[in-house]
Enzyme design. Structure first.
Site, PDB file in Angstrom:
ATOM      1  N   ASN A  11       1.204  -1.042   0.016  1.00 56.62           N
ATOM      2  CA  ASN A  11       0.013  -0.220  -0.289  1.00 56.62           C
ATOM      3  C   ASN A  11       0.663   0.902   0.322  1.00 56.62           C
ATOM      4  OD1 ASN A  11      -1.977   2.584   0.615  1.00 56.62           O
ATOM      5  ND2 ASN A  11      -2.407   1.209   2.719  1.00 56.62           N
ATOM      6  N   TRP A  12       0.931   1.979  -0.909  1.00 56.70           N
ATOM      7  CA  TRP A  12       2.284   3.532  -1.494  1.00 56.70           C
ATOM      8  C   TRP A  12       1.526   4.342  -0.302  1.00 56.70           C
ATOM      9  CZ3 TRP A  12       4.606   2.639  -6.720  1.00 56.70           C
ATOM     10  CH2 TRP A  12       4.762   1.768  -6.882  1.00 56.70           C
ATOM     11  N   LYS A  13       0.049   4.259  -0.016  1.00 57.54           N
ATOM     12  CA  LYS A  13      -0.590   5.709   0.278  1.00 57.54           C
ATOM     13  C   LYS A  13      -0.220   6.467  -0.524  1.00 57.54           C
ATOM     14  CE  LYS A  13      -0.288   3.139   4.944  1.00 57.54           C
ATOM     15  NZ  LYS A  13      -0.111   3.274   6.190  1.00 57.54           N
TER      16      LYS A  13
ATOM     17  N   HIS B 130      -8.959   1.437   4.472  1.00 52.84           N
ATOM     18  CA  HIS B 130      -8.029   1.441   5.605  1.00 52.84           C
ATOM     19  C   HIS B 130      -8.177   2.481   6.876  1.00 52.84           C
ATOM     20  CE1 HIS B 130      -4.320   2.428   6.590  1.00 52.84           C
ATOM     21  NE2 HIS B 130      -3.814   1.131   6.164  1.00 52.84           N
TER      22      HIS B 130
ATOM     23  N   GLU C  97      -6.686   4.756   7.463  1.00 57.32           N
ATOM     24  CA  GLU C  97      -6.579   6.071   7.510  1.00 57.32           C
ATOM     25  C   GLU C  97      -7.870   7.175   6.776  1.00 57.32           C
ATOM     26  OE1 GLU C  97      -2.617   6.114   6.059  1.00 57.32           O
ATOM     27  OE2 GLU C  97      -1.854   4.998   7.366  1.00 57.32           O
TER      28      GLU C  97
ATOM     29  N   GLU D 258      -5.131  -4.927  10.869  1.00 57.71           N
ATOM     30  CA  GLU D 258      -3.917  -3.871  10.471  1.00 57.71           C
ATOM     31  C   GLU D 258      -3.821  -2.747  11.694  1.00 57.71           C
ATOM     32  OE1 GLU D 258      -2.235  -2.507   6.902  1.00 57.71           O
ATOM     33  OE2 GLU D 258      -4.130  -1.666   7.111  1.00 57.71           O
TER      34      GLU D 258
ATOM     35  N   GLY E 291       2.449   2.359  10.237  1.00 58.53           N
ATOM     36  CA  GLY E 291       4.384   3.810  10.402  1.00 58.53           C
ATOM     37  C   GLY E 291       4.301   3.966  12.211  1.00 58.53           C
TER      38      GLY E 291
ATOM     39  N   SER F 159       3.450  -2.012  10.168  1.00 52.50           N
ATOM     40  CA  SER F 159       4.742  -2.164  10.303  1.00 52.50           C
ATOM     41  C   SER F 159       5.440  -3.293  10.321  1.00 52.50           C
ATOM     42  CB  SER F 159       5.192  -1.583  12.088  1.00 52.50           C
ATOM     43  OG  SER F 159       4.872   0.091  12.093  1.00 52.50           O
TER      44      SER F 159
ATOM     45  N   GLY G 159       2.972  -0.909   3.998  1.00 55.84           N
ATOM     46  CA  GLY G 159       3.387   0.360   3.563  1.00 55.84           C
ATOM     47  C   GLY G 159       4.862   0.555   3.371  1.00 55.84           C
ATOM     48  N   GLY G 160       4.793   0.980   5.021  1.00 58.15           N
ATOM     49  CA  GLY G 160       6.527   1.852   4.575  1.00 58.15           C
ATOM     50  C   GLY G 160       7.379   0.187   3.801  1.00 58.15           C
TER      51      GLY G 160
HETATM   52  P1  13P Z   1       3.569   0.162   7.536  1.00 58.83           P
HETATM   53  O1  13P Z   1       3.847  -0.942   7.196  1.00 58.83           O
HETATM   54  O2  13P Z   1       3.790   1.704   7.105  1.00 58.83           O
HETATM   55  O3  13P Z   1       2.451   0.296   8.594  1.00 58.83           O
HETATM   56  O4  13P Z   1       1.687   0.664   6.873  1.00 58.83           O
HETATM   57  C1  13P Z   1       0.784  -0.764   7.298  1.00 58.83           C
HETATM   58  C2  13P Z   1      -0.593  -0.005   6.687  1.00 58.83           C
HETATM   59  O5  13P Z   1      -1.216   0.973   6.593  1.00 58.83           O
HETATM   60  C3  13P Z   1      -0.749  -0.979   5.219  1.00 58.83           C
HETATM   61  O6  13P Z   1      -1.795  -1.080   4.486  1.00 58.83           O
END
Ligand code: 13P
Length: 259
Positions: A13-15, A99, A101, A171, A177, A217, A238-239
């Site tokens: 998930n590149w956000k 998600h 967010e 999640e 994050g 994470s 994500g990251g």
């Molecule tokens: P991180 O891997 O950066 O913690 O993000 C997880 C996430 O929200 C994937 O959708």
């Protein structure tokens, strides 16, 4: 993971990161680092404007491309929004729905998540439904109740024949994050609860077939341990999905030979 009954999926998930002009280089690195992901399905979910570039860059690979959100309405006066038909029309296969967010910053509710899931399934997309508790909820010891509620609300009125295409991502918000990963036991406990709920709602065969991912994470160091758990069928990352070497290491951890 349990490869006998369900797909292993590693999804990025590149956000709101990277640029369309960087996608080609990313794809080339990833293809070199992961020449053949035999055992696991790889997905990259990217911002809408980067989907065409991602589709082009991953065309000759087995990496599927997805969106990070979608509107629940078929079409009409919804300025700035993107429909499921627009996604399938250009070749997107997956879409992340609900998600944390989006729930937190853009007011998405369990009702809109349910409507988006239905729209995605109707269009033939594979939705990745996200659920997860906050730190306060975990400390109040209401994690299981909350996740049960979130999953049930998201799946309301979705018939059993549609459910097989849904991927669920657990999640925990406190792990996103933050570098604070859930322990593999914590993650397994909740993923196991989700599977038990699916069993109750849709029966044992469906529960056995649905892929449940962990996100929060997840990285190249902790992936193998998380993926060793029976109810964790992959990751939503994500990251670490922004760096080809890290993402590749996670895919390779999921792609070990064997059952
Ligand atoms: P991180 O891997 O950066 O913690 O993000 C997880 C996430 O929200 C994937 O959708």
């Amino acid at each position: 993971m349990n490869r006998k009954y369900r797909k292993t999926i590693i999804a990025g998930n590149w956000k709101m990161n990277l640029l369309a002009s960087q996608v080609k280089l990313f794809a080339e690195s990833l293809k070199t680092l992961v020449p053949k992901a035999k055992w696991c399905e790889t997905v990259v979910c990217v911002p809408y404007v980067m989907i065409p570039a991602a589709l082009k860059a991953f065309k000759d690979s087995r990496v599927a491309v997805g969106a990070e959100n979608v509107n629940e309405n078929p079409k009409g006066a919804y300025t700035g929004e993107v429909s499921t038909a627009m996604l399938t029309d250009i070749g997107a296969k997956y879409v992340i729905i609900g998600h944390s967010e989006r729930r937190q910053y853009y007011g998405e509710t369990d009702f809109s998540v349910n409507a988006k899931l239905k729209a995605a399934l109707e269009a033939g997309l594979s939705p990745i439904l996200c659920v997860g508790e906050s730190l306060q909820q975990r400390e109040m010891d209401v994690t299981n109740e909350f996740i049960t509620y979130q999953v049930k609300a998201a799946l309301a009125d979705i018939p059993v024949e549609k459910i097989r295409r849904i991927v669920i991502a657990y999640e925990p918000i406190w792990a996103i994050g933050t570098g604070k990963t859930a322990t593999s036991d914590q993650a397994e406990e909740v993923c196991g609860e989700i599977r038990a709920l699916i069993r109750k709602l849709y029966g044992a065969r469906v529960a056995r077939a649905v892929s449940i991912l962990y996100g929060g994470s997840m990285n190249e160091k902790n992936a193998a341990e998380l993926l060793s758990k029976p109810d964790i069928d992959g990751g939503l990352i994500g990251g670490a999905s922004l760096v080809p070497e890290k993402f590749a290491a996670i895919i390779n951890a999921a792609n070990q030979d064997g059952e």
